[in-house]
Design an enzyme around this catalytic site. Sequence first.
Site, PDB file in Angstrom:
ATOM      1  N   THR A 143      33.866  35.491  38.310  1.00 27.68           N
ATOM      2  CA  THR A 143      33.731  33.522  38.608  1.00 27.68           C
ATOM      3  C   THR A 143      34.904  33.661  39.942  1.00 27.68           C
ATOM      4  OG1 THR A 143      35.256  33.161  36.610  1.00 27.68           O
ATOM      5  CG2 THR A 143      32.330  32.979  36.794  1.00 27.68           C
ATOM      6  N   PHE A 161      35.760  23.888  35.002  1.00 32.67           N
ATOM      7  CA  PHE A 161      36.184  24.607  34.189  1.00 32.67           C
ATOM      8  C   PHE A 161      35.405  24.776  31.922  1.00 32.67           C
ATOM      9  CE2 PHE A 161      39.719  25.203  36.514  1.00 32.67           C
ATOM     10  CZ  PHE A 161      39.764  26.840  37.353  1.00 32.67           C
ATOM     11  N   CYS A 189      36.399  27.083  29.468  1.00 32.14           N
ATOM     12  CA  CYS A 189      36.617  28.520  29.868  1.00 32.14           C
ATOM     13  C   CYS A 189      38.232  28.277  29.347  1.00 32.14           C
ATOM     14  CB  CYS A 189      36.926  27.968  31.422  1.00 32.14           C
ATOM     15  SG  CYS A 189      37.667  29.905  32.348  1.00 32.14           S
TER      16      CYS A 189
END
Length: 1104
Positions: A322, A449, A456
Amino acid sequence: MAATDAMSCPMSGLDKEATGMCPALYPGQALDSAKDPMKAEQEEVIDHSKLLKIPSPPHGHYFGLLGHAPDLDPILPVKTYWELMDKYGEIFQLDLGMAYPRVFVGSRELVNEMADDERFSKFTHRLHKEMRPVFGDGLFSAESTDKAWWKAHRLLVPMFGPLGLSKMFEDMQDLSAQLVLKWDRFGPEHEIECIDDMARLAFDTVGLCAFGYRFNEFYTADHHPFMTQLKESIVESGRRANRPEVLNHLYYKEEQHRQENIAKMKELCKKIIQDRIDSPKPEANDLLNLMIHGVDRETGEKLTRENIEYQIPTFLGAGYETTSSTLSFIFYFFCTYPETIIKAQQEIDEVVGDKVLTYEMLSKLKYLDACIKEALRIQHPSSLLTRFAVRDTVIGGKYLIRKGQMCSGIWRHFHRDPAVWGEDADDFKPERMLDRNFQTLPPNSWKPFGDGQRACIGRGFAEQEILICCAMVLQKFDIEKADRSYIMELKGQMAVKPIDFKIRVKRRAGKHPMIGIPGGGSQPKMPAAKTRPSAATTDSSGPKKPITVLFGGNMGTAESLMQSLSRTAPDFGLEVDVRALDSGTDNLPTNRPCVIITPSYDGRPPDNAKKFVKWLEKLVSSDSKLPGVKFAVFGLGNSDWVNTFYKIPKFIDETLESLGAERLLEAGYGNVKQDLVGPWESWSEELCLTLSGVAPDKGHKAQAGVEVSIERHNLKTLPRVLGGDQMGVGTIHAICQLADTSVGPAKYHVEVRLPPGCHYRAGDYLVVQGRNSDEAVHRAMARFGLSPEDTMTVQSSKKDFLPSQPMAVEHFLRSSVELAAPITKRQLLTLSLHAEEASEEKAKLVDMSQDSTYESLLANRHSVLDVLTTIPSLTLPFGVFIDLLPPLAPRVYSISSSPLAPSSGSLKSGLIVSITFDLFQSPALSGIGTFNGVASAYLSSRKVGDEISCLVRPTTLPFQLPKDQAKPVVMVAAGSGIAPMRGLLQERAELMEQGCDLGEAVLFFGCRNEHKDYLYRDELEQWEKDGVVRVVPCFSRPGSVKGSECSIRLRVRRGRLSSQGQPLAPSPTQEAPTGSIAALPADSDDNGDDEYGDQRDDEHDDHA
């Protein structure tokens, strides 16, 4: 890491009603419930006549026998989702082999509804199951209910905070420097495959910062075998999740290769761990040290060896794909919108110049940070934000989502919703993400996120890594597309990435080869730590000048100010004689100055000042004088009480002057709703200077700091601190949420079993010792580099709340000091004395002390810790920090029960007392973290059986039922202010049950909405049926059917009650008449004491 493609369901053939499981889960996994179990049990009322069918495209292959799975783009599955969303608008659904079609939404409004934790939940599903051979019980694939997940989560989260990230800065910078040097050596004509080099950078960064292992991606032509093995394993796992289960058996060769890759990865993981065990690196600031040696604070256990082995590929897999895609997207947008490069380079030139980037500079790169945020908005590296309905529910007012149905928000679309971002939502405009623009976005407009507990964990890590890379690249290079006509094309299974995006870089004019490279020159010198300046003091060996301090107050705030003055006055050569204010009645000294400290109590004097006030009134009426008296007054007030603000201290100050006494100093005032400590510190210092005769320009510099001894990793079993000798131990007997946050703060009902023999009456208070939140405590510990194993001892302090015996630092910060109290000017001065002269830190702190800036700090409740967070480069000893903080004061709640109620238990086993309160828990006004009410957040998180520190404080007001039971009673309450009224009504109900003849009772009860926060409605309606009370509900929000606007109803009733000779409420200057009860308005905590407002304002909200 997030799934980006379709997932078939292994349970599609099972009877989900019989199994009680989500149709998208795998066998053995139960559906997570909503956060509020009471709400999970409630079925949503659904009007099916208003529902619309969620659109779905026709099947394109095999007559639909395999659903829509064959219709997905094989190279970029999410591309199909994008095209369908463009076609259908805000919502569509696909048949992907699950019991219910999978729903996709593309508007911010619908994603916002998905974020409702009472209706949707996030948990692992089939993708995670297929990933378990790769990641095991690592943070990505383990169940949220798995003990291993919670242990790792608790242990590792702090490492991704500011302190942990600051320690990783140099390693991140080292690897970005390798990238910059490589690009510079290749020269301006070399075409750089952007995604390839970004993958090398990201993979190396995770390896070095997390595990102390160098994969050396920039020193080999091919990728490290581990990266290739991990990538192939992830891709095949994703493909297995996308295929119908029966077909996976046909791909046995692919599965064999996957298992071979997994075995090879495990070999390296075992080696990395064993090498660290054999050759310890105690100085390493990485995750590996923590995972090997760290102990979970709740279980007392370490992570297992196997779990650590699985965390290594978890962080590498989640971190590099990512991040590398995001960096590639950022450079693509920079090249496509060259004006943004110019602005970013201008900022970098101003902040960094030709120096080496430092950690402190990162927070100043605001435009560059906005560029990163805007790139994440336009093109997210993942594609879907997925949650599951925990009950049948309706979104958008017309689309039915079944319990257990998978619902996915498409980042590309809801991040470009024109309703939020405007018609130019597809354009790259970093200005959207600057300051005010970003702060005013509607909820859930930008969430790259994820959300919830499985959001995350490495967000800060990724943001810092990306910021460092972009800053170092743009500091040195101009960049452009190798093919200027290139339009971004994408591919990807797990994360999307650009195809064939190549760039060229050219060193900027005037930039030498080693500019910005650590060790290559222009390294700024770090300021040395500044020692605390010595304070000028008066000669303590000479005779002391006596002064008398008279204080009034019911709740301890005035007393704490008195104690503060008693500690500091001797440093000015003053000897303090302390007395209660009533002791000055007809006895004010004339041979020494007299200092008076007092609050008001809704316009009335405190209990220990009533005689004094009446005496002054008598002197005024008799035209008497007080010659020879010298005085100074400091008053406490609460601005919520507009009509009686500072009434008593102003009365004392003005009356003493009118009686001929000499005012030594203008009266000082502290508003407990804003800043009490700041005005007090300024006034008390001026008082001491005046009384001691020390000239202001030779006065004391700000003195702060205690000698504190920190013992590293010496946490032992320590005696429990209960916050004071009077505190007892209560046990949580029951807890429930009465109202959610839909129309205001959540409201809770908590029952506490008191210690045996502890008695109370309806109308009394329960004093609770709260705790600072985990977030605040960990932030403070991180700021000073402390760990949970550290203990502290304070040497020779006059403050009795500072530990003279070893105490765990974490426990001290949690239970002994106020971490969220607004900063004072005196505290700002102390901080500024620890900054280098002519430094940026000094300038900032001096500016904060200016009235206009300080008012903003005060309005947004910036604490000492908040200010230190905004100035991370300021060197401040821990002993100075804790010496600046006031002691953690207990919070006071009106009791909402009666000991006469049958459910209250017995004195022998311990009476059960209840309290009712608002939960104050919201984003901090300072913009830093979350503000948690010290007591309300603590209480709301307790479980049945938990012990709390508490005591009963009897009311000193006539706040009980009248002795003449036949007299009528009028009660007025709003929101959680119903607490004492409920206790009195419980008592009336029991008296009526016993056959007592009671007078009429009327309750005016203000709420926002009949269906949302009508607290104790069933009880009140039952009591009304039984004749205990007549309830007059008053609702302030539209949509209420019953009730009316409160003031109208009160005016109507006031006339009726007054005509019967029964005033509705006492005036501020008279005692309450027997038989009438006047409640506090606006959810104020029910003690109503102005002096205690500073302990109440974090527990209650303003109400209609």
